[in-house]
Scaffold this motif. Structure first.
Motif, PDB file in Angstrom:
ATOM      1  N   ALA A 252      72.165  77.096  51.417  1.00  0.00           N
ATOM      2  CA  ALA A 252      73.397  76.741  50.814  1.00  0.00           C
ATOM      3  C   ALA A 252      73.413  75.284  51.002  1.00  0.00           C
ATOM      4  CB  ALA A 252      74.664  77.149  51.833  1.00  0.00           C
ATOM      5  N   PHE A 253      72.822  74.568  51.968  1.00  0.00           N
ATOM      6  CA  PHE A 253      72.612  73.128  52.294  1.00  0.00           C
ATOM      7  C   PHE A 253      71.710  72.558  50.907  1.00  0.00           C
ATOM      8  CE2 PHE A 253      70.525  69.411  53.815  1.00  0.00           C
ATOM      9  CZ  PHE A 253      71.504  68.254  53.786  1.00  0.00           C
ATOM     10  N   SER A 254      70.564  73.282  50.916  1.00  0.00           N
ATOM     11  CA  SER A 254      69.611  72.733  49.982  1.00  0.00           C
ATOM     12  C   SER A 254      70.053  72.844  48.563  1.00  0.00           C
ATOM     13  CB  SER A 254      68.423  73.748  49.829  1.00  0.00           C
ATOM     14  OG  SER A 254      67.580  73.915  51.254  1.00  0.00           O
ATOM     15  N   ASP A 255      71.010  73.963  48.129  1.00  0.00           N
ATOM     16  CA  ASP A 255      71.705  74.105  46.912  1.00  0.00           C
ATOM     17  C   ASP A 255      72.587  73.107  46.734  1.00  0.00           C
ATOM     18  OD1 ASP A 255      70.206  76.365  46.495  1.00  0.00           O
ATOM     19  OD2 ASP A 255      71.814  77.882  46.884  1.00  0.00           O
ATOM     20  N   SER A 256      73.304  72.537  47.745  1.00  0.00           N
ATOM     21  CA  SER A 256      74.093  71.349  47.588  1.00  0.00           C
ATOM     22  C   SER A 256      73.824  70.064  47.363  1.00  0.00           C
ATOM     23  CB  SER A 256      75.437  71.574  48.700  1.00  0.00           C
ATOM     24  OG  SER A 256      74.612  71.193  50.077  1.00  0.00           O
ATOM     25  N   LEU A 257      72.562  69.972  48.009  1.00  0.00           N
ATOM     26  CA  LEU A 257      71.640  68.675  47.832  1.00  0.00           C
ATOM     27  C   LEU A 257      71.033  68.416  46.396  1.00  0.00           C
ATOM     28  CD1 LEU A 257      71.150  66.491  49.845  1.00  0.00           C
ATOM     29  CD2 LEU A 257      68.848  67.426  50.159  1.00  0.00           C
ATOM     30  N   LEU A 258      71.933  67.577  45.464  1.00  0.00           N
ATOM     31  CA  LEU A 258      71.577  67.480  44.061  1.00  0.00           C
ATOM     32  C   LEU A 258      70.828  66.193  44.123  1.00  0.00           C
ATOM     33  CD1 LEU A 258      74.739  68.513  42.214  1.00  0.00           C
ATOM     34  CD2 LEU A 258      72.807  70.125  42.953  1.00  0.00           C
ATOM     35  N   SER A 259      70.928  65.226  45.265  1.00  0.00           N
ATOM     36  CA  SER A 259      69.994  64.216  45.157  1.00  0.00           C
ATOM     37  C   SER A 259      70.067  63.757  46.542  1.00  0.00           C
ATOM     38  CB  SER A 259      70.938  63.157  44.513  1.00  0.00           C
ATOM     39  OG  SER A 259      70.615  61.785  44.592  1.00  0.00           O
ATOM     40  N   THR A 260      68.925  62.819  46.995  1.00  0.00           N
ATOM     41  CA  THR A 260      68.677  62.598  48.312  1.00  0.00           C
ATOM     42  C   THR A 260      69.014  60.895  48.475  1.00  0.00           C
ATOM     43  OG1 THR A 260      66.260  61.969  47.657  1.00  0.00           O
ATOM     44  CG2 THR A 260      66.831  64.091  48.723  1.00  0.00           C
ATOM     45  N   ASN A 261      69.804  60.573  47.396  1.00  0.00           N
ATOM     46  CA  ASN A 261      70.294  59.220  47.318  1.00  0.00           C
ATOM     47  C   ASN A 261      71.280  59.103  48.552  1.00  0.00           C
ATOM     48  OD1 ASN A 261      72.411  57.001  46.669  1.00  0.00           O
ATOM     49  ND2 ASN A 261      70.806  56.690  45.293  1.00  0.00           N
ATOM     50  N   PHE A 281      68.287  64.347  58.588  1.00  0.00           N
ATOM     51  CA  PHE A 281      67.244  65.306  59.631  1.00  0.00           C
ATOM     52  C   PHE A 281      67.287  66.772  59.079  1.00  0.00           C
ATOM     53  CE2 PHE A 281      66.567  68.101  63.117  1.00  0.00           C
ATOM     54  CZ  PHE A 281      65.487  67.498  63.761  1.00  0.00           C
ATOM     55  N   LYS A 282      68.414  67.391  58.672  1.00  0.00           N
ATOM     56  CA  LYS A 282      68.176  68.513  58.150  1.00  0.00           C
ATOM     57  C   LYS A 282      67.319  68.772  56.730  1.00  0.00           C
ATOM     58  CE  LYS A 282      69.586  72.731  57.596  1.00  0.00           C
ATOM     59  NZ  LYS A 282      69.362  73.848  58.460  1.00  0.00           N
ATOM     60  N   LEU A 286      63.878  70.935  56.177  1.00  0.00           N
ATOM     61  CA  LEU A 286      63.598  71.546  55.330  1.00  0.00           C
ATOM     62  C   LEU A 286      62.404  71.318  54.459  1.00  0.00           C
ATOM     63  CD1 LEU A 286      67.123  72.487  54.226  1.00  0.00           C
ATOM     64  CD2 LEU A 286      65.575  74.005  55.553  1.00  0.00           C
ATOM     65  N   GLY A 287      61.751  70.110  54.568  1.00  0.00           N
ATOM     66  CA  GLY A 287      60.565  69.747  53.710  1.00  0.00           C
ATOM     67  C   GLY A 287      60.985  69.188  52.158  1.00  0.00           C
ATOM     68  N   ASP A 292      58.118  59.391  54.906  1.00  0.00           N
ATOM     69  CA  ASP A 292      58.133  58.030  54.509  1.00  0.00           C
ATOM     70  C   ASP A 292      59.835  57.947  54.010  1.00  0.00           C
ATOM     71  OD1 ASP A 292      55.896  57.067  55.112  1.00  0.00           O
ATOM     72  OD2 ASP A 292      55.010  57.317  53.296  1.00  0.00           O
ATOM     73  N   GLN A 293      60.252  58.954  53.162  1.00  0.00           N
ATOM     74  CA  GLN A 293      61.662  58.910  52.785  1.00  0.00           C
ATOM     75  C   GLN A 293      62.497  59.045  53.703  1.00  0.00           C
ATOM     76  OE1 GLN A 293      60.440  62.538  50.085  1.00  0.00           O
ATOM     77  NE2 GLN A 293      61.145  61.322  48.335  1.00  0.00           N
ATOM     78  N   ARG A 294      62.491  59.977  54.731  1.00  0.00           N
ATOM     79  CA  ARG A 294      63.312  59.937  55.988  1.00  0.00           C
ATOM     80  C   ARG A 294      63.337  58.345  56.704  1.00  0.00           C
ATOM     81  NH1 ARG A 294      62.346  62.928  61.633  1.00  0.00           N
ATOM     82  NH2 ARG A 294      64.320  62.601  62.547  1.00  0.00           N
ATOM     83  N   LEU A 295      62.097  57.882  56.802  1.00  0.00           N
ATOM     84  CA  LEU A 295      62.262  56.668  57.379  1.00  0.00           C
ATOM     85  C   LEU A 295      63.196  55.460  56.673  1.00  0.00           C
ATOM     86  CD1 LEU A 295      61.265  54.922  59.680  1.00  0.00           C
ATOM     87  CD2 LEU A 295      59.144  54.292  58.185  1.00  0.00           C
ATOM     88  N   TYR A 296      62.629  55.558  55.493  1.00  0.00           N
ATOM     89  CA  TYR A 296      63.527  54.523  54.447  1.00  0.00           C
ATOM     90  C   TYR A 296      65.011  54.940  54.368  1.00  0.00           C
ATOM     91  CZ  TYR A 296      65.653  53.128  50.146  1.00  0.00           C
ATOM     92  OH  TYR A 296      66.412  52.116  49.243  1.00  0.00           O
ATOM     93  N   LEU A 297      65.589  56.318  54.491  1.00  0.00           N
ATOM     94  CA  LEU A 297      66.980  56.577  54.471  1.00  0.00           C
ATOM     95  C   LEU A 297      67.515  56.207  56.085  1.00  0.00           C
ATOM     96  CD1 LEU A 297      67.055  59.924  52.926  1.00  0.00           C
ATOM     97  CD2 LEU A 297      67.952  57.968  52.104  1.00  0.00           C
ATOM     98  N   ASN A 298      66.790  56.405  57.065  1.00  0.00           N
ATOM     99  CA  ASN A 298      67.153  55.901  58.322  1.00  0.00           C
ATOM    100  C   ASN A 298      67.290  54.597  58.475  1.00  0.00           C
ATOM    101  OD1 ASN A 298      67.722  58.566  59.604  1.00  0.00           O
ATOM    102  ND2 ASN A 298      65.793  58.761  59.911  1.00  0.00           N
ATOM    103  N   LYS A 299      66.396  53.701  57.732  1.00  0.00           N
ATOM    104  CA  LYS A 299      66.347  52.302  57.860  1.00  0.00           C
ATOM    105  C   LYS A 299      67.491  51.826  57.060  1.00  0.00           C
ATOM    106  CE  LYS A 299      61.755  50.790  58.578  1.00  0.00           C
ATOM    107  NZ  LYS A 299      60.410  49.975  57.959  1.00  0.00           N
TER     108      LYS A 299
END
Length: 378
Positions: A252-261, A281-282, A286-287, A292-299
């Motif tokens: 359900a979370f994956s389906d709701s995630l239309l963007s990683t912005n 984190f979730k 889930l891959g 690198d993208q996670r690091l960018y978002l956390n920064k």
């Protein structure tokens, strides 16, 4: 002639620890020596009336507390949210308040039937054998037994947990290193939340985390059987994983995630009522984003100063437990006991009682009032 009040030395120790004092602290504040405090607590000496009055004044506990017999609770391991950072002093303070919560529950349950416990079958595995598949399954089972479908956000988690037999209260203390404590006591799970002025999403995650301990770690007899590394990397990680799967079902979370912005996560926070950081984190787990993208978002989260306060933290309502307050009111309003008699039966300080029950306590005095006829509320 007035008889001398019985004195239980364990109660003095309990009150001192609950107030966060050492024997030296209590001695200095009461004008007594540390050795005298030690003698009182070991039972070598009973305090005279004047000394007891000094202790009562400093500790702000009622006189009848010191003659009560609040037993140690031995069933079930105690779990502390933010275990690694919390000091022993703070954990001990919270443990005493957990005992007070249970005593209050025992008295209230004489007159009112609390909700039955409705949980999935508890995990009995060794912590090192619990897999993420086990955790996701139990999170899904909890949603099922609580009537939540696999695609919807959890509405009011605190109220839902109370409805299904979990006793939750707030503690009369705050400490940024300790958010919550949970424990099975006899045959019921209890959660006590530290009043840290936390956001709505943090409180929800804290409660879900403690539910993870309650369901996943039934085979744990004592957290002291494990190293600090095992507590952090295994037991706490598993409880966090449970909270994530329960609050954010993967599909359900994956389906709701239309963007990683990052701005899209802000909108998702209103829907799932989970922190932006937990959703990032979730997403990574889930891959759906790489390291690198996670690091960018956390920064970017750090740059926006969202580590401690995120968007909507001031708008989402913090969930409060109210089961104990409703039970208390039911007893008084149905004349099962007069308010003053019920208050006195707890043998607790007013500040502790009000915080645990979650209501202002009136008529808190020592007047004797006529006992009404009792009846059971179902």
């Amino acid at each position: 002639m007035q008889t001398r009040m019985e004195f239980n030395p364990k109660q003095l120790t309990s009150a001192r620890i609950a107030r966060g004092m050492t024997m030296k602290d209590l001695g200095e504040k009461s004008g007594l020596s540390r050795q005298m405090i030690s003698n009182y607590e070991t039972g070598k000496t009973k305090p005279k009336a004047e000394s007891l009055l000094r202790l009562i004044t400093v500790l702000n506990f009622p006189r009848n507390f010191f003659s009560a017999d609040i037993s140690e609770v031995h069933s079930g391991a105690i779990y502390f949210r933010s275990q690694s950072a919390a000091t022993k002093k703070v954990r001990d303070m919270q443990k005493e308040r957990l005992k007070y919560l249970y005593e209050i529950f025992k008295i209230l349950s004489k007159y009112v039937n609390f909700p039955d416990i409705n949980l999935p079958e508890l995990v009995e595995k060794d912590i090192h054998n619990i897999t993420e598949e086990d955790i996701a399954l139990k999170a899904s089972e909890l949603r099922d037994v609580w009537g939540i479908d696999s695609v919807s956000p959890v509405d009011n988690l605190v109220k839902l947990a109370e409805k299904n037999g979990v006793v939750i209260s707030e503690a009369n203390m705050s400490d940024k290193h300790l958010d919550a404590v949970s424990r099975w006591i006899v045959d019921r799970p209890f959660i006590m939340l530290t009043d840290n002025g936390e956001s709505a999403v943090r409180r929800r995650f804290n409660v879900a985390h403690e539910l993870g301990h309650i369901i996943l770690h039934n085979s744990v007899e004592s957290i002291h059987d494990y190293s600090s590394q095992e507590l952090k990397s295994t037991i706490e990680r598993q409880a966090n994983m449970f909270a994530s799967h329960f609050l954010l079902p993967s599909q359900a979370f994956s389906d709701s995630l239309l963007s990683t912005n990052l701005e899209y996560y802000v909108d998702l926070k209103k829907y799932w009522k989970v922190s932006i950081q937990a959703m990032v984190f979730k997403t990574h787990s889930l891959g759906l984003i790489n390291d690198d993208q996670r690091l960018y978002l956390n920064k970017k989260i750090s740059w926006k100063k969202w580590k401690t306060k995120e968007p909507y933290d001031d708008e989402l309502r913090v969930e409060k437990p109210d089961l104990l307050e409703r039970v208390y009111s039911m007893i008084v309003e149905n004349n099962v006991l007069q308010r003053n008699e019920l208050n006195l039966s707890f043998k607790m300080p007013r500040d502790e009682l009000e915080k645990i029950i979650g209501a202002s306590i009136n008529d808190f005095d020592d007047e004797e009032k006529q006992r009404p006829v009792l009846k059971l509320i179902k």
